[in-house]
Scaffold this active site. Structure first.
Site, mmCIF file in Angstrom:
data_model
loop_
_atom_site.group_PDB
_atom_site.id
_atom_site.type_symbol
_atom_site.label_atom_id
_atom_site.label_comp_id
_atom_site.label_asym_id
_atom_site.label_seq_id
_atom_site.Cartn_x
_atom_site.Cartn_y
_atom_site.Cartn_z
ATOM 1 N N GLU A 144 0.802 -1.225 0.000
ATOM 2 C CA GLU A 144 0.000 0.000 0.000
ATOM 3 C C GLU A 144 0.840 1.284 0.000
ATOM 4 O O GLU A 144 0.769 2.109 0.923
ATOM 5 C CB GLU A 144 -0.966 -0.038 1.187
ATOM 6 C CG GLU A 144 -1.882 -1.252 1.085
ATOM 7 C CD GLU A 144 -2.758 -1.494 2.306
ATOM 8 O OE1 GLU A 144 -2.830 -0.623 3.195
ATOM 9 O OE2 GLU A 144 -3.366 -2.584 2.368
ATOM 10 N N GLU A 148 -5.630 -10.418 -2.153
ATOM 11 C CA GLU A 148 -6.451 -10.326 -0.930
ATOM 12 C C GLU A 148 -7.952 -10.257 -1.274
ATOM 13 O O GLU A 148 -8.713 -9.535 -0.653
ATOM 14 C CB GLU A 148 -6.042 -9.093 -0.107
ATOM 15 C CG GLU A 148 -4.574 -9.036 0.225
ATOM 16 C CD GLU A 148 -4.194 -7.899 1.125
ATOM 17 O OE1 GLU A 148 -5.090 -7.280 1.745
ATOM 18 O OE2 GLU A 148 -2.994 -7.583 1.236
HETATM 19 O O1 G3I Z 1 -4.438 -9.847 18.676
HETATM 20 C C1 G3I Z 1 -5.039 -8.667 19.169
HETATM 21 C C2 G3I Z 1 -5.899 -8.987 20.382
HETATM 22 O O2 G3I Z 1 -5.077 -9.535 21.409
HETATM 23 C C3 G3I Z 1 -6.569 -7.714 20.843
HETATM 24 O O3 G3I Z 1 -7.428 -7.988 21.915
HETATM 25 C C4 G3I Z 1 -7.379 -7.132 19.667
HETATM 26 C C5 G3I Z 1 -8.068 -5.834 20.046
HETATM 27 O O4 G3I Z 1 -7.213 -4.734 19.780
HETATM 28 O O5 G3I Z 1 -6.485 -6.850 18.551
HETATM 29 C C6 G3I Z 1 -5.907 -8.070 18.094
HETATM 30 O O6 G3I Z 1 -5.054 -7.770 17.008
HETATM 31 C C7 G3I Z 1 -5.768 -7.318 15.854
HETATM 32 C C8 G3I Z 1 -5.427 -8.268 14.697
HETATM 33 O O7 G3I Z 1 -5.996 -7.787 13.462
HETATM 34 C C9 G3I Z 1 -5.946 -9.676 14.942
HETATM 35 O O8 G3I Z 1 -7.342 -9.645 14.923
HETATM 36 C C10 G3I Z 1 -5.262 -5.913 15.538
HETATM 37 O O9 G3I Z 1 -5.709 -5.035 16.550
HETATM 38 C C11 G3I Z 1 -5.816 -5.468 14.189
HETATM 39 O O10 G3I Z 1 -5.223 -4.229 13.827
HETATM 40 C C12 G3I Z 1 -5.470 -6.508 13.119
HETATM 41 O O11 G3I Z 1 -6.090 -6.085 11.918
HETATM 42 C C13 G3I Z 1 -5.522 -6.658 10.753
HETATM 43 C C14 G3I Z 1 -5.125 -5.483 9.821
HETATM 44 O O12 G3I Z 1 -4.698 -5.979 8.552
HETATM 45 C C15 G3I Z 1 -3.993 -4.668 10.419
HETATM 46 O O13 G3I Z 1 -2.827 -5.468 10.485
HETATM 47 C C16 G3I Z 1 -6.576 -7.527 10.076
HETATM 48 O O14 G3I Z 1 -6.812 -8.695 10.862
HETATM 49 C C17 G3I Z 1 -6.113 -7.932 8.675
HETATM 50 O O15 G3I Z 1 -7.147 -8.627 7.972
HETATM 51 C C18 G3I Z 1 -5.749 -6.688 7.876
HETATM 52 O O16 G3I Z 1 -5.274 -7.116 6.619
HETATM 53 C C19 G3I Z 1 -4.935 -6.043 5.716
HETATM 54 C C20 G3I Z 1 -3.681 -6.451 4.968
HETATM 55 O O17 G3I Z 1 -2.641 -6.734 5.877
HETATM 56 C C21 G3I Z 1 -3.307 -5.364 3.961
HETATM 57 N N1 G3I Z 1 -4.425 -5.073 3.049
HETATM 58 C C22 G3I Z 1 -5.667 -4.708 3.754
HETATM 59 C C23 G3I Z 1 -6.080 -5.821 4.706
HETATM 60 C C24 G3I Z 1 -7.409 -5.531 5.371
HETATM 61 O O18 G3I Z 1 -7.319 -4.390 6.170
#
Ligand code: G3I
Length: 343
Positions: A140, A255
């Site tokens: 991105e 994705e």
């Molecule tokens: O593991 C923690 C948990 O312990 C905590 O209680 C909870 C509440 O804050 O957060 C959990 O971590 C989250 C993680 O996903 C697992 O669910 C993070 O906060 C959250 O930011 C994370 O979001 C991910 C996001 O990328 C940011 O990394 C999404 O699952 C994931 O699907 C998303 O994927 C992105 C690609 O990497 C790039 N392209 C877009 C795509 C969708 O946004």
């Protein structure tokens, strides 16, 4: 009206839906939190895909929670699962302007930032040497809502290294694995709305400039987080893929899912519209270039990021992926078979 917008597409054969062509690998993002405990999820991955990619476990916030440590434990079960089941493992992602971890975004100088990039990429790629051959090297790079085709996404890398941070990341990755697949990955370039068009133009401009500078990227990743209520710019996407192929780069769909928050609540209708949107997008990609991979961002509605930002007003669960919550195939899954298995 949603159905009308798709009506025409529902009756005309879409370009690119080729039959009897060699299979294209199908992939899915893997949720490492549940991989070890949900047997139905494991079985679905092992049965339906050729490639898996950690949804989060290889990102900076997991591998580098602190500046002086590398933690490969979160992704270890996913890497082991891939080996055990003969699946390819993709790497996501080496450089990204993501807000986490905080210490990375707090870096205050060009020297520190360059040092971190030069430390991180070789160490992470080296850890997966021999297993991961395809990396989203930079994720991105374009501004989320660009006002021109030159707007890059703000973040620690651009702040301290300028727009050549992208060149630097790809050159480091190419030094580590010259024969690897190095992907520049982007979302939000698929629809007819103006912001997608500007973003697509900016993405293509960036790709051309990188190629002109001899930057060693090998492929472009179209994430494909489609919106069920947004019409796909089929000509625009096809031309984009043609242009990328003309530059000697491969195209990957990295994705794919269909955000269905604005689609009708009826399950059968919604599943049909989700499948249609995916079919339109894949038809446009294939009409421009045969992708090397079609990867969905998750395999089952049981585990999807979509409700984090796109909960449905009617309270129903999102149905954005090829399998439903009970791991049953949906029309979206059949679309993947048609494009990737020549079914
Ligand atoms: O593991 C923690 C948990 O312990 C905590 O209680 C909870 C509440 O804050 O957060 C959990 O971590 C989250 C993680 O996903 C697992 O669910 C993070 O906060 C959250 O930011 C994370 O979001 C991910 C996001 O990328 C940011 O990394 C999404 O699952 C994931 O699907 C998303 O994927 C992105 C690609 O990497 C790039 N392209 C877009 C795509 C969708 O946004």
């Amino acid at each position: 009206m949603m159905g009308a917008a798709l009506g025409a597409a529902a009756t005309t054969a879409l370009p690119g839906a080729v039959a009897a062509a060699p299979r294209i690998p199908i992939g899915a993002a893997c949720n490492h939190y549940v991989l070890g405990t949900d047997q139905a999820y494991r079985a679905a991955l092992a049965r339906h895909v050729d490639v898996i990619v950690p949804e989060g476990a290889m990102k900076w916030d997991y591998i580098r929670p602190k500046p002086d440590a590398f933690d490969f434990e979160p992704a270890a079960p996913t890497a082991a699962f891939a080996r055990l089941n003969g699946l390819q493992l993709r790497g996501h992602t080496l450089v990204w302007c993501t807000p986490k971890p905080g210490w990375l975004n707090a870096l205050g100088s060009e020297a520190e930032t360059a040092r971190e990039m030069e430390r991180h990429i070789p160490r992470v790629m080296g850890h997966y040497r021999g297993q991961v051959r395809s990396w989203d090297v930079v994720n991105e790079p374009i501004a989320e809502k660009p006002t021109s085709d030159r707007d890059l996404r703000q973040g620690v890398w651009l702040r301290h290294l300028g727009d050549r941070y992208i060149d630097r990341a790809f050159r480091i990755a190419a030094d580590v694995d010259p024969a690897g697949e190095r992907v520049l990955n982007e979302y939000g370039v698929e629809a007819t709305r103006p912001q997608d068009k500007i973003k697509r133009q900016g993405f293509l401009r960036l790709i051309r400039e990188l190629k002109d500078r001899g930057v060693p990227l090998t492929a472009i990743g179209l994430q494909g987080h489609l919106h069920g209520d947004l019409v796909i710019d089929t000509d625009g996407v096809s031309r984009f893929c043609q242009e990328v192929a003309r530059m000697g780069l491969d195209v990957l769909v990295t994705e794919l899912d269909v955000i269905d928050d604005k689609l009708p609540g009826d399950i059968a209708e919604r599943d049909r519209l989700v499948a249609r949107r995916a079919e339109q997008f894949l038809g446009a990609v294939f009409a421009g270039a045969r992708p090397k991979l079609v990867c969905t961002w998750g395999i089952s509605d049981r585990y999807t990021w979509v409700p984090t930002w796109f909960k449905r007003a009617d309270g129903q669960k999102n149905r954005s992926l090829p399998l439903d919550h009970d791991m049953n195939v949906k029309p979206f899954w059949h679309v993947l078979q048609r494009f990737c298995r020549g079914a």
